[in-house]
Design an enzyme around this catalytic site. Structure first.
Site, PDB file in Angstrom:
ATOM      1  N   GLU A  23      -8.575  12.190  12.156  1.00 52.83           N
ATOM      2  CA  GLU A  23      -7.879  11.382  12.640  1.00 52.83           C
ATOM      3  C   GLU A  23      -7.232  11.421  14.217  1.00 52.83           C
ATOM      4  O   GLU A  23      -5.570  12.232  14.348  1.00 52.83           O
ATOM      5  CB  GLU A  23      -7.174  10.824  11.885  1.00 52.83           C
ATOM      6  CG  GLU A  23      -6.051   8.744  12.330  1.00 52.83           C
ATOM      7  CD  GLU A  23      -5.474   9.168  11.407  1.00 52.83           C
ATOM      8  OE1 GLU A  23      -4.701   7.116  11.155  1.00 52.83           O
ATOM      9  OE2 GLU A  23      -5.499   9.470   9.900  1.00 52.83           O
ATOM     10  N   LYS A  53       1.115  -0.936   0.105  1.00 57.15           N
ATOM     11  CA  LYS A  53      -0.298   0.275  -0.149  1.00 57.15           C
ATOM     12  C   LYS A  53       1.038   1.097  -0.040  1.00 57.15           C
ATOM     13  O   LYS A  53       1.797   1.057   0.866  1.00 57.15           O
ATOM     14  CB  LYS A  53      -0.682  -0.095   0.902  1.00 57.15           C
ATOM     15  CG  LYS A  53      -1.993   1.998   1.233  1.00 57.15           C
ATOM     16  CD  LYS A  53      -2.403   1.202   2.886  1.00 57.15           C
ATOM     17  CE  LYS A  53      -3.297   2.574   2.551  1.00 57.15           C
ATOM     18  NZ  LYS A  53      -3.924   2.312   3.708  1.00 57.15           N
ATOM     19  N   LYS A  92     -11.756  15.028  -0.176  1.00 56.67           N
ATOM     20  CA  LYS A  92     -11.311  15.561   1.012  1.00 56.67           C
ATOM     21  C   LYS A  92     -10.914  16.845   0.399  1.00 56.67           C
ATOM     22  O   LYS A  92     -10.784  17.321   1.535  1.00 56.67           O
ATOM     23  CB  LYS A  92     -10.215  14.703   1.187  1.00 56.67           C
ATOM     24  CG  LYS A  92     -10.365  13.286   1.136  1.00 56.67           C
ATOM     25  CD  LYS A  92      -9.231  12.421   2.010  1.00 56.67           C
ATOM     26  CE  LYS A  92     -10.058  10.898   2.106  1.00 56.67           C
ATOM     27  NZ  LYS A  92      -8.469   9.803   2.218  1.00 56.67           N
ATOM     28  N   GLU A 150     -11.841  10.172  -4.725  1.00 58.94           N
ATOM     29  CA  GLU A 150     -11.826  10.828  -3.373  1.00 58.94           C
ATOM     30  C   GLU A 150     -11.016  12.069  -2.918  1.00 58.94           C
ATOM     31  O   GLU A 150     -11.370  12.487  -1.458  1.00 58.94           O
ATOM     32  CB  GLU A 150     -10.874   9.267  -2.276  1.00 58.94           C
ATOM     33  CG  GLU A 150     -11.297   9.505  -1.392  1.00 58.94           C
ATOM     34  CD  GLU A 150     -10.245   8.010  -0.437  1.00 58.94           C
ATOM     35  OE1 GLU A 150     -10.121   7.754   0.225  1.00 58.94           O
ATOM     36  OE2 GLU A 150     -10.792   6.764  -0.969  1.00 58.94           O
ATOM     37  N   GLU A 181      -7.415  -1.933   2.533  1.00 60.41           N
ATOM     38  CA  GLU A 181      -6.146  -1.350   2.738  1.00 60.41           C
ATOM     39  C   GLU A 181      -6.457  -0.331   4.159  1.00 60.41           C
ATOM     40  O   GLU A 181      -5.651  -0.406   5.278  1.00 60.41           O
ATOM     41  CB  GLU A 181      -6.880  -0.159   2.483  1.00 60.41           C
ATOM     42  CG  GLU A 181      -6.216   1.128   2.465  1.00 60.41           C
ATOM     43  CD  GLU A 181      -6.999   2.679   1.274  1.00 60.41           C
ATOM     44  OE1 GLU A 181      -7.269   3.829   2.348  1.00 60.41           O
ATOM     45  OE2 GLU A 181      -7.833   2.497   0.842  1.00 60.41           O
TER      46      GLU A 181
END
Length: 552
Positions: free
Chosen positions: A349, A272, A532, A528, A393
């Site tokens: 986060e 990844k 964001k 995506e 992921e």
């Protein structure tokens, strides 16, 4: 009033504290008389200051006296707006702001200026951060005033608001130019929910040297707390919504980087990699930072809101001297002749929370848009939970965190299945990870192992970072880096600087990223990143609200 030094033998509390053998009577002072009675008299502070000066002479290095006062209805953003508005146009302050959720309630903390600061740029920055906190610890003496029983802080665990905090901004990589630093501010405000009103704790940090003028310092203390009392009546920043500035993503270049990432993954070099995009905007006028932060808190109630500001030019920070003592001189409170550089955002986060040896970490990866209707929203959520690509992921992130903790001898407790974290315009897969911090491991040791997780870098960690350094055409600065605060006992709260922007005057650089795995679809990853980027576009279009017209 007499004082003696005490210190705890606990590794997390091994710093001296001022212990009062006799406290002033008639506590606390009332709101209306707080600064007309005992504490408004400069002589009141003489014993505190004299004790620290005596210690400075005995030790041969300056000491820091940290005094706090609870003040109801004091809003950190209202204070920030007032202080910024009172500065000359060519002077720019250093300040830090973090608003985050703790036990379901929002905690907001503001730090202003720099009394002590260490540069964390380059390799070994987190080792320097740990050394800075540990070397600072025995020279800071804290006391809380204005309570029924005034008390010292340090030997006992105390509460979160009773502690002087250091603010930390890191860069994504050691070679990034992100202004990485750890700062003990000149003063801080910490606002926590109270049983019936908003309560803030104002804290002033003062350096006391053997030759310091104690009368002048006592005057500074009295003036500071009197000013905070006056500012408790200041209104919150307000704003008016404007049309957002158009955001243009260089699609061809970004899609090419995504295709190269897929080729490397399919070749087996990576599992990844997280690609980032940076978009530069020219704003009509420099944004009002307090209004922008207030808007983000309202529009993104489930996110942590942050801002770290510093002048671009000016003297560099001072590190500890060769004997490991405090830096000889603090940085200036404000700098002249340079645009301020503000890194801010609304991040979903939380990287790391440490409180009295208990660790909590969020693993966040896998994304989907929110639906226009409740039915569509549920459908998108179910698709995200079932998506093999997003689950894969997400698991790389969980695995990278588990491996980092294992390297420090920690045995984490990990939720078996991810849950949904639903935000205003996006939803994510989230896994909570908990562990106990070993007594010989500091929060900064843990950060050094964790950052960057596979949520913002990739897996395997070093291979992903090397690939990003070769192919990303811009410096990430503090994008996707840890940001937060730490106290002198090693407790702390750190978030990941995503959904963020770097602002300098009327120029802004917006950042967003997407995780690429073997079955990623380039067009979906591009969509995506666009999604964001929207987090800050509307906020950057705010204007301070015009004052109401006078009535006749």
């Amino acid at each position: 009033m007499l004082f003696r030094m005490t210190s705890s033998l606990s590794p997390r509390n091994a710093h001296g504290t001022l212990e009062c053998l006799e406290w002033p009577r008639a506590w606390p002072p009332t709101r209306t008389s707080a600064w007309t009675g005992e504490t408004g008299n400069r002589r009141y502070w003489d014993p505190f200051l004299a004790a620290c000066q005596q210690m400075a002479r005995a030790r041969g290095v300056p000491q820091i006296l940290s005094l706090s006062q609870p003040i109801p209805e004091l809003d950190p953003l209202a204070v920030l707006a007032q202080r910024l508005g009172s500065l000359p146009t060519n002077r720019f302050p250093s300040y830090c702001y973090l608003s985050h959720k703790a036990h379901g309630e929002r905690v907001r903390v503001l730090g202003w200026g720099s009394l002590r600061q260490v540069d964390l740029a380059g390799e070994g920055g987190l080792r320097a951060a740990r050394s800075f906190v540990e070397e600072l610890q025995p020279h800071v003496h804290a006391a809380c005033i204005g309570r029924t029983e005034p008390s010292e802080v340090g030997g006992s665990p105390g509460s979160r608001q009773e502690r002087p905090l250091c603010f930390c901004r890191l860069s994504f990589s050691p070679r990034s130019k992100g202004g990485a630093a750890l700062v003990l501010p000149r003063w801080q405000l910490l606002q926590v929910p109270d049983s019936w009103r908003s309560l803030a704790v104002a804290r002033l940090n003062l350096e006391i040297a053997p030759e310091s003028d104690l009368a002048a310092l006592a005057g500074q203390i009295t003036a500071f707390f009197a000013q905070m009392e006056r500012l408790s009546r200041s209104p919150l920043p307000s704003w008016e919504l404007q049309a957002p500035v158009p955001v243009e993503v260089e699609e061809a270049a970004l899609l090419a980087r995504i295709q190269k990432a897929l080729q490397v993954i399919q070749a087996g070099s990576l599992e990844k990699v997280v690609l980032a995009e940076a978009v530069d905007l020219h704003l009509p006028v420099p944004p009002s930072i307090p209004s922008l932060l207030a808007y983000l808190e309202k529009d993104h109630p489930d996110c942590s809101i942050f801002a770290f500001a510093a002048g671009v030019s000016g003297p560099k920070s001072l590190e500890a001297d060769a004997r490991g003592n405090l830096p000889a001189r603090p940085l200036p409170l404000v700098q002249e002749g340079a645009f301020p550089q503000v890194f801010l955002g609304a991040t979903p986060e939380r990287l790391l929370s440490v409180w009295q040896g208990q660790v909590q970490i969020d693993a966040l990866a896998g994304s989907a848009a929110r639906g226009a209707t409740p039915v569509q929203d549920r459908q998108l959520a179910e698709e995200l939970l079932r998506s093999p690509k997003d689950r894969r992921e997400h698991q790389w992130v969980v695995r990278s965190i588990r491996e980092a903790l294992s390297r420090l001898g920690m045995d984490p407790c990990i939720s078996p299945q991810p849950r949904l974290l639903r935000l205003a315009n996006i939803q994510h897969l989230q896994t909570l990870i908990e562990a106990e911090l070993p007594a010989d491991v500091h929060l900064f040791d843990l950060l050094a192992q964790l950052h960057p997780t596979a949520a913002v870098g990739g897996y395997p960690q070093q291979a992903a970072l090397q690939w990003l350094e070769r192919l990303e055409p811009f410096d990430r600065s503090s994008y996707a880096a840890p940001l937060g605060w730490v106290d002198l006992q090693g407790n702390g709260e750190f978030v990941v600087g995503i959904r963020s922007a770097l602002i300098r005057g009327n120029w802004a650089r917006l950042y967003a990223g997407a995780g690429i795995v073997a079955d990623s679809n380039p067009e979906q990853e591009l969509a995506e990143i666009r999604l964001k980027l929207r987090s800050l576009v509307q906020a950057l279009a705010l204007r301070p609200a015009a004052p109401p017209l006078p009535s006749f």
